[in-house]
Design an enzyme around this catalytic site. Structure first.
Site, PDB file in Angstrom:
ATOM      1  N   GLU A  46       3.044   3.583   8.992  1.00  0.00           N
ATOM      2  CA  GLU A  46       1.897   3.256   9.845  1.00  0.00           C
ATOM      3  C   GLU A  46       1.984   3.888  11.228  1.00  0.00           C
ATOM      4  OE1 GLU A  46       3.390   1.059   7.875  1.00  0.00           O
ATOM      5  OE2 GLU A  46       1.779   0.484   6.491  1.00  0.00           O
ATOM      6  N   HIS A  97      -0.916 -10.960   5.025  1.00  0.00           N
ATOM      7  CA  HIS A  97      -2.046 -10.151   4.548  1.00  0.00           C
ATOM      8  C   HIS A  97      -3.369 -10.847   4.865  1.00  0.00           C
ATOM      9  CE1 HIS A  97       1.196  -8.268   2.318  1.00  0.00           C
ATOM     10  NE2 HIS A  97       0.388  -7.357   1.832  1.00  0.00           N
TER      11      HIS A  97
END
Lengths: 322, 323
Positions: free
Chosen positions: A58, A125
């Site tokens: 990321e 999440h």
């Protein structure tokens, strides 16, 4: 009728066709089409150079997008779940947000990221983490609640010169709206939308919470409670003018936020209204937000964590009765 | 910046040395504040890299970036003004020591975050590849940066995509106070290239010609489409990590030995061996450097402070979203 997902996909495709400097970068956005299918099919039209799959890295993918933007490209990055943006916060906070102020470089990078709970994905999440960025000058933040706004804001974000965190709520993806054959025109940031008009209580919300607030307002109209719903659309820049006018109109304010109450953006809005409009308040302002806890996976526990149409409506009723 | 001869290189190296000495002195005198990381002892790497690069190439730097910037052609006066926080500084006083930049020189900035510019460098290289511009990006990092996740992520990504990128690691022996033996499981940073299937080279970073040759070769490879290259330059950070460092973690004997190998004196000795007129030319370059730094300080001191009312200006680039 078109889904939020398809509208974003069509907007990305239109921008890719319009400007050869626009490209997409992210994890599993090519053949897979993105974890939520937003970029599905785009690789067949635009190829792997412009629909660019990355390793699970990321911070490197965001850093790469920033560098490409500094050199004149217009990257649209996807962070698969907003929870994973924590891995790239350094690049966004220490580099993207400061690129123009310090280095005099434009930074036309858009970071699209699905956020929020409601699908039982568990604590890593399901978060809404706009609070990581609302206190970082130099970033713009979009959190639309409708497909049309998402398209219009995304176009502005891609064509602008400023780093944008673009929050897409997972529960909005499958919803459908009437969208014409042509996409809406770009919408400048910093303009909230009054999605429902009323004289009794003002509700300020964004992203999926703005969608729920509108539903609650429609229900309460039948009970004779007039709700003014301010859908912020962008958190940065913040349309303080529209919020203030709406609060002064009704004298009552409820701010709805999906994330934990402590340290959330609702607190910032509350403080600003307190500073500017204390004399207009006919009742104490209220925040309805998540509890200060991670988002659990169990459907029952998760439901206890996130405001719903019912809890929003109850909070409005309570405020209206004061 | 173009270097026509080794004397040009010496001139820039001695300018860097005098600049850094001035920075240390100005801090000790309390005339500049904040922080700074000087590169005394590492001048050959800065100038060796710059001498190997082509005019259109791009460069990203580290927190220890004054030498890189000067080697790329940075103006000592505007740099010093930035150190003093003045309106005439490279970023009008916003950057300070660690974040100066000048895009007209291809210098995309020093960076206060360890390994923080590696992604930026990948992105600049991606743009070069995307538009096939022939540009190669040189990204400098220190040995400490090789332990950041960004190091691994960037090298993997850049190798995978064959980006026109040369990563030059200035291994100066210390990550702040942490020596290599405490910070690196494998003390060869060049050896890590194998993990990404790329070429890694280790050279004597105190030798101008060794650095220049290694970086030239790496640039040629990267420009020819072979993609990412890693060059490790062994050197020694003769000063402390930053201005407040008392260097109690290492011995005076170690430092004295390192001074015997410092790059500026080494280059002077090499030039004197090759050119009979070298002593005179070197003395002249030394004199010029001292005068340039004195003028830079004078420029900085006589420059105005930034207007406090500009503190929130330029947060966003002027091209705003269209209605």
């Amino acid at each position: 009728m078109k889904t939020f997902t398809a509208t974003i996909r069509d907007t990305l495709a239109a921008e890719l066709r319009r400007d050869p400097n626009v490209f997409l970068i992210g994890e599993d956005i090519g053949a897979y089409g993105g974890a939520f299918g937003v970029t599905r099919g785009l690789i067949s039209e635009f190829g792997p150079n412009r629909i660019r799959d990355t390793p699970i890295s990321e911070q490197a993918l965001i850093g790469t997008a920033i560098g490409a933007a500094a050199a004149g490209l217009r990257p649209v990055a996807e962070i698969m779940f907003m929870d994973f943006i924590t891995l790239a916060v350094d690049q966004l906070t220490n580099l993207a947000a400061k690129l123009h102020y310090i280095y005099k470089l434009p930074c036309p990078i858009v970071v699209r990221t699905p956020a929020g709970g409601g699908r039982g994905y568990g604590a890593t999440h399901s978060q809404t983490l706009e609070r990581l960025f609302t206190g970082t000058p130099g970033l713009h933040i979009a959190a639309p609640s409708t497909a049309a706004d998402a398209s219009a804001l995304l176009q502005s974000a891609i064509r602008g010169a400023t780093p944008v965190i673009f929050i897409e709520h997972k529960l909005l993806y499958p919803l459908r709206w009437e969208i014409g054959l042509t996409l809406p025109p770009p919408l400048p940031f910093g303009h909230a939308n009054i999605t429902h008009s009323g004289n009794n209580v003002t509700v300020v919300a964004w992203s999926y919470m703005a969608h729920l607030a509108l539903t609650a307002a429609n229900q309460l109209a039948a009970e004779g409670i007039g709700v003014e719903v301010v859908d912020l659309r962008t958190l940065a820049p913040l349309d303080e003018e529209t919020i203030t006018a709406a609060v002064r109109k009704t004298g009552r304010l409820l701010i709805v936020e999906e994330g934990p109450k402590t340290g959330g953006f609702a607190g910032e809005i509350a403080a600003r209204i307190f500073e500017t409009s204390y004399d207009y308040l006919e009742a104490p302002l209220r925040r309805l937000a998540g509890p200060d806890t991670p988002v659990p996976a169990s459907r029952t526990l998760e439901a206890a964590c996130i405001p719903t149409v019912e809890t929003i409506a109850n909070a409005i009723r309570e405020l209206a009765s004061l | 910046m173009t270097f026509h001869s080794d004397f040009d290189c010496y001139g820039r190296m001695v300018l860097i040395r005098r600049f850094e000495e001035a920075v240390e002195r100005l801090f000790s005198e309390g005339r500049i504040t904040g922080t700074a990381h000087v590169c005394i002892g590492q001048e050959a790497i800065a100038v060796g890299m710059a001498a190997a690069m082509q005019p259109n190439d791009a460069f990203t730097s580290t927190h220890r970036g004054h030498g890189h910037f000067l080697a790329m052609g940075g103006d000592p006066g505007r740099m010093m003004a930035e150190m003093f926080g003045k309106a005439t500084g490279y970023a009008y006083g916003r950057a300070g020591s660690q974040m100066m930049s000048d895009l007209s020189l291809g210098f995309y900035g020093a960076n206060g975050i360890t390994a923080g510019s590696m992604g930026l460098a990948c992105g600049l290289a991606l743009q070069a590849q995307y538009h096939n511009t022939g540009r190669v990006v040189v990204c400098t990092i220190g040995d400490g940066a090789s332990n950041e996740g960004m190091f691994h992520e960037s090298l993997n990504l850049a190798a995978l995509w064959h980006l026109p990128l040369v990563v030059v690691c200035e291994n100066n022996g210390y990550a702040m106070s942490t020596p290599l033996s405490v910070g690196l499981a494998n003390q060869s940073i060049a050896a890590r290239a194998a993990a990404y299937g790329i070429t890694g080279t280790a050279v004597d970073g105190n030798s101008l010609s060794a650095v220049r040759d290694a970086v030239s070769l790496a640039l040629t490879q990267a420009r020819s489409g072979k993609g990412l290259q890693l060059v490790e330059c062994h050197t020694y950070r003769l000063s402390g990590h930053s201005k407040g460092d008392k260097r109690e973690y290492r011995s005076p004997a170690e430092e004295a030995a390192a001074w015997e190998n410092e790059p500026l004196a080494r280059l002077a000795a090499e030039l004197e061996k090759q050119y009979p007129d070298a002593p005179g030319r070197i003395a002249q370059l030394n004199q010029q450097a001292a005068e340039t730094i004195a003028a830079a300080i004078e420029f900085a001191v006589s420059s105005p402070d930034p207007d406090p009312s500009t503190v929130c200006d330029d947060l966003f680039a002027p091209h705003l979203p269209t209605a």
